[in-house]
Design a protein around this motif. Structure first.
Motif, PDB file in Angstrom:
ATOM      1  N   ALA A   2       0.824  -1.210   0.000  1.00  0.00           N
ATOM      2  CA  ALA A   2       0.000   0.000   0.000  1.00  0.00           C
ATOM      3  C   ALA A   2       0.860   1.264   0.000  1.00  0.00           C
ATOM      4  O   ALA A   2       0.535   2.230  -0.688  1.00  0.00           O
ATOM      5  CB  ALA A   2      -0.951  -0.007   1.196  1.00  0.00           C
ATOM      6  N   THR A   6       1.174   0.858  -4.334  1.00  0.00           N
ATOM      7  CA  THR A   6      -0.183   1.315  -4.630  1.00  0.00           C
ATOM      8  C   THR A   6      -0.365   2.796  -4.331  1.00  0.00           C
ATOM      9  O   THR A   6      -0.923   3.540  -5.147  1.00  0.00           O
ATOM     10  CB  THR A   6      -1.219   0.479  -3.842  1.00  0.00           C
ATOM     11  OG1 THR A   6      -0.981  -0.906  -4.112  1.00  0.00           O
ATOM     12  CG2 THR A   6      -2.623   0.846  -4.235  1.00  0.00           C
ATOM     13  N   LEU A  10      -1.453   5.553  -7.136  1.00  0.00           N
ATOM     14  CA  LEU A  10      -2.716   6.283  -7.015  1.00  0.00           C
ATOM     15  C   LEU A  10      -2.499   7.784  -6.865  1.00  0.00           C
ATOM     16  O   LEU A  10      -3.212   8.587  -7.478  1.00  0.00           O
ATOM     17  CB  LEU A  10      -3.549   5.728  -5.859  1.00  0.00           C
ATOM     18  CG  LEU A  10      -4.043   4.292  -6.029  1.00  0.00           C
ATOM     19  CD1 LEU A  10      -4.767   3.824  -4.774  1.00  0.00           C
ATOM     20  CD2 LEU A  10      -4.925   4.146  -7.258  1.00  0.00           C
ATOM     21  N   TRP A  54       6.931   0.522 -13.473  1.00  0.00           N
ATOM     22  CA  TRP A  54       5.881   1.517 -13.639  1.00  0.00           C
ATOM     23  C   TRP A  54       6.460   2.853 -14.126  1.00  0.00           C
ATOM     24  O   TRP A  54       5.850   3.555 -14.929  1.00  0.00           O
ATOM     25  CB  TRP A  54       5.106   1.687 -12.333  1.00  0.00           C
ATOM     26  CG  TRP A  54       3.943   2.599 -12.479  1.00  0.00           C
ATOM     27  CD1 TRP A  54       2.843   2.426 -13.272  1.00  0.00           C
ATOM     28  CD2 TRP A  54       3.773   3.847 -11.842  1.00  0.00           C
ATOM     29  NE1 TRP A  54       1.997   3.494 -13.142  1.00  0.00           N
ATOM     30  CE2 TRP A  54       2.546   4.380 -12.267  1.00  0.00           C
ATOM     31  CE3 TRP A  54       4.534   4.557 -10.926  1.00  0.00           C
ATOM     32  CZ2 TRP A  54       2.062   5.588 -11.828  1.00  0.00           C
ATOM     33  CZ3 TRP A  54       4.056   5.770 -10.482  1.00  0.00           C
ATOM     34  CH2 TRP A  54       2.833   6.276 -10.924  1.00  0.00           C
TER      35      TRP A  54
END
Length: 139
Positions: A2, A6, A10, A54
C-alpha cells in the motif's frame, strides 16, 4: 504494498493531470532491486522493482506532455532505514563499505544532490530511467 507501490501509483494518477507540461516526476526505488543481500528485504525490493517498471510505462504515457519520469535507486545510505542500521551500527558499516567502489557509505546529502541533478532542467532529455546513486555499490 500500500505504501511502496499502490499509494505511489494512485497519488501520481491523481496529480499527473495537475502537473505542468514539461515537468518531472522522480520515483524512489532502492539499490536492493539490483543486489540481493538479505532475504528480509525481498518483498520491499520487489515493490520497488514494480516502481521501476511503472516508471518506464509512466514515462511513455506522459512523454507527449514532455513530462520526464525517472526513478532514483539509492544504495546504502546513513539514514533511519532499517532502524538506522547503516547509520548507527559500525560493524554493519564496516561490512558494507568494502562493497562500495567509492569506499564509503552514502550520506543523505549525496542522495539529495543526485535528486537535484536528476530534476535539473539540463537533464531534460532523460526519461524512463532507473538512476542508481550508490557510490558504485556491488559493481
Amino acid at each position: 504494498m500500500a505504501v511502496h507501490f499502490t499509494g505511489v501509483v494512485l497519488l501520481t494518477q491523481q496529480l499527473a493531470p495537475l502537473l505542468a507540461d514539461g515537468g518531472s516526476i522522480l520515483n524512489v526505488s532502492t539499490g536492493l532491486t539490483r543486489f540481493a543481500t538479505n532475504p528480509a528485504y525481498s518483498v520491499y525490493s520487489s515493490m520497488k522493482g514494480a516502481i521501476e517498471v511503472w516508471t518506464h510505462y509512466l514515462a511513455r504515457e506522459l512523454g507527449p506532455r514532455r513530462i520526464r519520469v525517472n526513478a532514483i535507486a539509492p544504495g546504502a545510505t546513513a539514514t533511519d532505514f532499517a532502524a538506522g542500521a547503516v547509520r548507527d551500527n559500525p560493524q554493519y558499516r564496516a561490512m558494507i563499505e568494502p562493497t562500495v567502489a567509492l569506499g564509503r557509505i552514502g550520506e543523505p546529502d549525496d542522495i539529495g544532490a543526485a535528486v537535484a541533478a536528476i530534476l535539473d532542467p539540463r537533464m531534460a532529455w532523460v526519461t524512463g530511467q532507473r538512476i542508481e546513486a550508490s557510490g558504485g555499490q556491488r559493481l
